[in-house]
Design a protein around this motif. Sequence first.
Motif, PDB file in Angstrom:
ATOM      1  N   PHE A 695      -6.597  13.570   0.120  1.00  0.00           N
ATOM      2  CA  PHE A 695      -7.172  12.321  -0.382  1.00  0.00           C
ATOM      3  C   PHE A 695      -6.091  11.442  -0.986  1.00  0.00           C
ATOM      4  CE2 PHE A 695      -9.617   9.359  -2.820  1.00  0.00           C
ATOM      5  CZ  PHE A 695     -10.819   9.256  -2.155  1.00  0.00           C
ATOM      6  N   ASP A 696      -5.171  12.055  -1.728  1.00  0.00           N
ATOM      7  CA  ASP A 696      -4.055  11.292  -2.290  1.00  0.00           C
ATOM      8  C   ASP A 696      -3.259  10.606  -1.187  1.00  0.00           C
ATOM      9  OD1 ASP A 696      -4.728  11.955  -4.819  1.00  0.00           O
ATOM     10  OD2 ASP A 696      -2.959  13.176  -5.254  1.00  0.00           O
ATOM     11  N   ASN A 697      -2.955  11.351  -0.123  1.00  0.00           N
ATOM     12  CA  ASN A 697      -2.127  10.795   0.953  1.00  0.00           C
ATOM     13  C   ASN A 697      -2.854   9.688   1.709  1.00  0.00           C
ATOM     14  OD1 ASN A 697      -0.116  12.528   0.207  1.00  0.00           O
ATOM     15  ND2 ASN A 697      -0.428  13.976   1.884  1.00  0.00           N
ATOM     16  N   SER A 824       8.060   3.563  -2.477  1.00  0.00           N
ATOM     17  CA  SER A 824       7.282   3.416  -3.702  1.00  0.00           C
ATOM     18  C   SER A 824       5.918   4.070  -3.582  1.00  0.00           C
ATOM     19  CB  SER A 824       7.118   1.934  -4.042  1.00  0.00           C
ATOM     20  OG  SER A 824       6.320   1.763  -5.187  1.00  0.00           O
ATOM     21  N   CYS A 825       5.329   4.027  -2.373  1.00  0.00           N
ATOM     22  CA  CYS A 825       3.984   4.565  -2.161  1.00  0.00           C
ATOM     23  C   CYS A 825       3.968   6.088  -2.022  1.00  0.00           C
ATOM     24  CB  CYS A 825       3.341   3.940  -0.924  1.00  0.00           C
ATOM     25  SG  CYS A 825       2.807   2.241  -1.190  1.00  0.00           S
ATOM     26  N   ARG A 826       5.112   6.725  -1.981  1.00  0.00           N
ATOM     27  CA  ARG A 826       5.123   8.185  -1.902  1.00  0.00           C
ATOM     28  C   ARG A 826       4.476   8.803  -3.131  1.00  0.00           C
ATOM     29  NH1 ARG A 826      10.611  10.698  -0.905  1.00  0.00           N
ATOM     30  NH2 ARG A 826       9.234  12.516  -0.974  1.00  0.00           N
ATOM     31  N   SER A 827       4.470   8.078  -4.223  1.00  0.00           N
ATOM     32  CA  SER A 827       3.690   8.453  -5.396  1.00  0.00           C
ATOM     33  C   SER A 827       3.147   7.173  -5.985  1.00  0.00           C
ATOM     34  CB  SER A 827       4.540   9.193  -6.426  1.00  0.00           C
ATOM     35  OG  SER A 827       3.769   9.422  -7.607  1.00  0.00           O
ATOM     36  N   LEU A 828       1.861   7.168  -6.322  1.00  0.00           N
ATOM     37  CA  LEU A 828       1.254   5.950  -6.858  1.00  0.00           C
ATOM     38  C   LEU A 828       1.517   5.783  -8.351  1.00  0.00           C
ATOM     39  CD1 LEU A 828      -2.149   6.068  -4.956  1.00  0.00           C
ATOM     40  CD2 LEU A 828      -0.093   4.774  -4.384  1.00  0.00           C
ATOM     41  N   THR A 829       2.034   6.823  -9.005  1.00  0.00           N
ATOM     42  CA  THR A 829       2.242   6.751 -10.449  1.00  0.00           C
ATOM     43  C   THR A 829       3.682   7.028 -10.863  1.00  0.00           C
ATOM     44  OG1 THR A 829       1.595   9.075 -10.663  1.00  0.00           O
ATOM     45  CG2 THR A 829      -0.133   7.418 -10.948  1.00  0.00           C
ATOM     46  N   VAL A 891       7.622  -4.117  -7.665  1.00  0.00           N
ATOM     47  CA  VAL A 891       6.597  -3.064  -7.571  1.00  0.00           C
ATOM     48  C   VAL A 891       6.909  -1.934  -8.545  1.00  0.00           C
ATOM     49  CG1 VAL A 891       5.596  -1.306  -6.055  1.00  0.00           C
ATOM     50  CG2 VAL A 891       5.993  -3.611  -5.191  1.00  0.00           C
ATOM     51  N   GLY A 892       8.195  -1.565  -8.664  1.00  0.00           N
ATOM     52  CA  GLY A 892       8.577  -0.520  -9.603  1.00  0.00           C
ATOM     53  C   GLY A 892       8.243  -0.880 -11.032  1.00  0.00           C
ATOM     54  N   VAL A 893       8.472  -2.138 -11.414  1.00  0.00           N
ATOM     55  CA  VAL A 893       8.127  -2.588 -12.761  1.00  0.00           C
ATOM     56  C   VAL A 893       6.621  -2.518 -12.973  1.00  0.00           C
ATOM     57  CG1 VAL A 893       8.127  -4.582 -14.315  1.00  0.00           C
ATOM     58  CG2 VAL A 893      10.179  -4.027 -12.979  1.00  0.00           C
ATOM     59  N   HIS A 894       5.856  -2.946 -11.977  1.00  0.00           N
ATOM     60  CA  HIS A 894       4.387  -2.880 -12.085  1.00  0.00           C
ATOM     61  C   HIS A 894       3.927  -1.432 -12.245  1.00  0.00           C
ATOM     62  CE1 HIS A 894       0.231  -2.715 -10.486  1.00  0.00           C
ATOM     63  NE2 HIS A 894       0.097  -3.873 -11.129  1.00  0.00           N
ATOM     64  N   LYS A 895       4.545  -0.515 -11.506  1.00  0.00           N
ATOM     65  CA  LYS A 895       4.176   0.897 -11.600  1.00  0.00           C
ATOM     66  C   LYS A 895       4.506   1.442 -12.987  1.00  0.00           C
ATOM     67  CE  LYS A 895       5.130   3.467  -8.042  1.00  0.00           C
ATOM     68  NZ  LYS A 895       5.826   4.346  -7.061  1.00  0.00           N
ATOM     69  N   PRO A 899       0.841   2.662 -15.117  1.00  0.00           N
ATOM     70  CA  PRO A 899       0.953   3.926 -14.380  1.00  0.00           C
ATOM     71  C   PRO A 899      -0.393   4.547 -14.001  1.00  0.00           C
ATOM     72  CG  PRO A 899       1.384   4.283 -16.706  1.00  0.00           C
ATOM     73  CD  PRO A 899       1.228   2.807 -16.522  1.00  0.00           C
ATOM     74  N   GLN A 900      -1.439   4.252 -14.769  1.00  0.00           N
ATOM     75  CA  GLN A 900      -2.723   4.906 -14.528  1.00  0.00           C
ATOM     76  C   GLN A 900      -3.551   4.113 -13.527  1.00  0.00           C
ATOM     77  OE1 GLN A 900      -3.182   7.874 -15.773  1.00  0.00           O
ATOM     78  NE2 GLN A 900      -1.254   7.761 -16.909  1.00  0.00           N
ATOM     79  N   VAL A 901      -3.090   4.120 -12.259  1.00  0.00           N
ATOM     80  CA  VAL A 901      -3.801   3.338 -11.249  1.00  0.00           C
ATOM     81  C   VAL A 901      -4.796   4.174 -10.468  1.00  0.00           C
ATOM     82  CG1 VAL A 901      -1.896   1.723 -10.987  1.00  0.00           C
ATOM     83  CG2 VAL A 901      -1.976   3.760  -9.542  1.00  0.00           C
ATOM     84  N   LEU A 902      -4.679   5.508 -10.521  1.00  0.00           N
ATOM     85  CA  LEU A 902      -5.574   6.354  -9.747  1.00  0.00           C
ATOM     86  C   LEU A 902      -6.973   6.382 -10.345  1.00  0.00           C
ATOM     87  CD1 LEU A 902      -3.241   9.363  -8.886  1.00  0.00           C
ATOM     88  CD2 LEU A 902      -4.035   7.569  -7.358  1.00  0.00           C
TER      89      LEU A 902
END
Length: 902
Positions: A695-697, A824-829, A891-895, A899-902
């Motif tokens: 599901f994460d992927n 960046s999308c390899r991990s959403l957080t 995008v890195g700054v936004h992440k 960080p809690q986007v999930l």
Amino acid sequence: MPTTARAEQSNSHHDLPIHESVLLLQTDPERGLGEHEARERETTFGPNALPQTRPTGPLLRLLRQLHHPLIYVLLVAGAVTLLLGEHVDSAVIFGVVFVNMIVGFVQESRAEAALDALRAMVRTEAKVVRDGVSRTVPSERLVPGDLVLVEAGDRVPADLRLVRLSELAADESALTGESEPVVKDEVVLPPATPVADRRNMLHSGTLVTSGSGAGIAVATGAETELGEIHRLVGTAEVLQTPLTRKLAWFSKVLTVVILFLAAITFAIGVVRGESGVEMFTAAVALAVGAIPEGLPAAVTITLAIGVSRMARRRVVIRRLPAVETLGSTTVICSDKTGTLTENQMTVSRVWTPQGGYEITGAGYSARGDIVDSAGEVLRPDTMPSALRWTLLAGASCNDAALHHDADTTTVVGDPTEAAMLVAARKAGLVDVPPRTDTIPFSSQRQYMATLHTPEPTRPNQHGHVVFVKGAVERVLALCGAELGPTGPRPLEQAAALRAAENLASQGLRVLATAVAEDVPAERFSEEALAGSLVFTGLQAMFDPPRPAAASAVRSCREAGIAVKMITGDHAATATAIAGRIDLLDGSADGKVLTGAELAEISEERLPDAVREASVFARVSPEQKLRLVEAMQSRSEVVAMTGDGVNDAPALRQADIGVAMGRGGTEVAKEAGDMVLTDDDFATIEAAVEEGRGVFDNLTKFIVWTLPTNMAEGLVILVAIFVGTALPILPTQILWINMTTAVALGLMLAFEPKERGIMRRPPRDPRRPLLTGGLVARVLLVSALLVGGSWWMFQWELAIGAGLPEARTVALNLFVAVELFYLFSCRSLTRSVWRIGWFSNKWVLGGVTFQIMGQAALTYLPVMQGLFDTAPIGLESWLRILGVAALASVVVGVHKRLFPQVL
């Protein structure tokens, strides 16, 4: 025969005396039906087979796969591009539609096999008596009123009211969930007696394990208990999985947005005086660009990779969406026998007048020790006499046999007797005295007795040896003494009964043993046994929990998943096992509900009652289905495990049905979405972990691909609104979408599971596919793509580049930003620095392949002719990389900030 006598059939004859059943069915309990009458009834009642529904034709099932909003848009876009002569565009679009259609068709075809497996269960031969003559007929030819003969090893062909029997027992676990064979008798039972307790009935699809008998067929085909389960399976709704529900909603919203933007594009162009044909082409380009063509393929491939990973962890996935459903599971409903337990009866405690003992080891393996109350391991030569005689009696007064293969042990006979054999072997008692006579067990007698020749080690013994085992109260009634340290002594019956009650309160099944020596063979009879036996002790056994069951339950609880045991076994047995695996969480108060108690709970109160309970014992198939529906009414994502025919309706109703591969029936396997090859509950925990990773992927892929599709559509819209040339063409859009989806996006399917994935709570089933934080990230990257590509396109034109060169720069910018964004999308957080640049080597391979593709697209003449591209210089590449790097930093700054986007 009167018409009313055969107007309907009923399987509720357990509450009728035999003579009333005979009169009601107009039959003969000795001669059976006449052949002519049987043929008439076959015409009236039809064949003894489960009804077949008219199957949906393959063509209709194939066309049904096109019933999807995004597919509609793709079909229209493909048709329009074909009419406009854009054959490459059209071929790609129709190719995507065709692949998705085939995948859906194959999945649906496999799902339809569940009812076929149920029907196959009654396609057996049956022994019947007609006109006083025993004969064998196909089970489909049986009719109500037939006199059916059964013996050990037979599959019961219909629901039978027993009219006579001899030591008859049946394995009804597939129908009722009862782990022990049910001993049958002819007693009349109360009308409200549940199926699992109808001792005077045999039910279609069950297996006769011992003895023989004869019964009148009272129900055939759809009217049997098996037929009722067939009806439940047929009416149980095959629910959409959380992913398919979310994707369906997402697709509808996306379709509306795409059509709205396409319509605006066309309207603005026409208002500005542009050609209607050109504007229609631009609108199609926007629609094709905005539709994530790679999403269906990415979903299928990501799920398929999850299937492969699960196969390595002993899970076979029958339906692809089941992979991610496990990741969203909030409740696991587990059967007890064979899933949480070994499904192998084991003697764990022995009590004798000389003391109590524990027996280590589980299952049918002879590995284990006899341990006394002081913790000392006993050897054969140091074993107290009462303990030795107790174990020897259990092994000698025994009809079971164990067959050992390389990896498995097969039991022939009663599992309880097999457990006693294993206990004796652990004590070194391998050889038993030869048997010369037997008084078999019966429900009225409640014990078994065997006569044996004297042991070779006792030369002074002149008579035979009698061994007895059976119900505690019944065996004690036959005893006049008990075996003490120095020999027989007066029987202390109260002490033995207290010990038996204490063992039974722990969920153990308790049997008593007794012995008599120097018995003349001619005095071996029921009458002679009374008062002549010496009580030796008690053997207590149970089906032990699997070694990893307790830790798996704890892991599920840590992951926020509730675990509930649903079984047909008795409440005491279920509670004992639940306590051993920490399922009751230290307290049994209010945690256990029986089927009888469930029947008294209203539909309004049931969801709350189900939430509070952890164990459901003695439940019927209908109640299993009702429990699943009650949990789903609270928006729970329910995984239901099972192995028997009785589990099939609940397996199909659940969000994910988990069938047992080793001990499960074919019906359960066909009804389930996945099959455990080792039948172990701990494997479900592993599957949940894999499902969460899948599901994460999938989420990562969607978050990665949507900005590109959105930006492509918006670039077209901005160009039409401003009135300038399109920065990218439809063929170029298709190149971006298809090549990056394969070379870049699909590499996310191979992303390893992130640390701590099983310490997260399950996703709320009501939570949207994309949270607010993820939507903000998608919009941010879309804005960066639109702004960057538009600026680069205009910059190239301003410095004198031609239209093909400017479009090539814009095209390569899209791909470059996608490439940087992929990491960046390899991990959403977390950042790629924390998860490791080389932890997914597939990504590096995909990036290399995409770079080679972009070089070919830009500099090969044949590609330039197909896609209207042109060579660009080093300065243009540096600007492209600069914009892509800047977008990655943003995008890195936004992440980092959110960080809690999930």
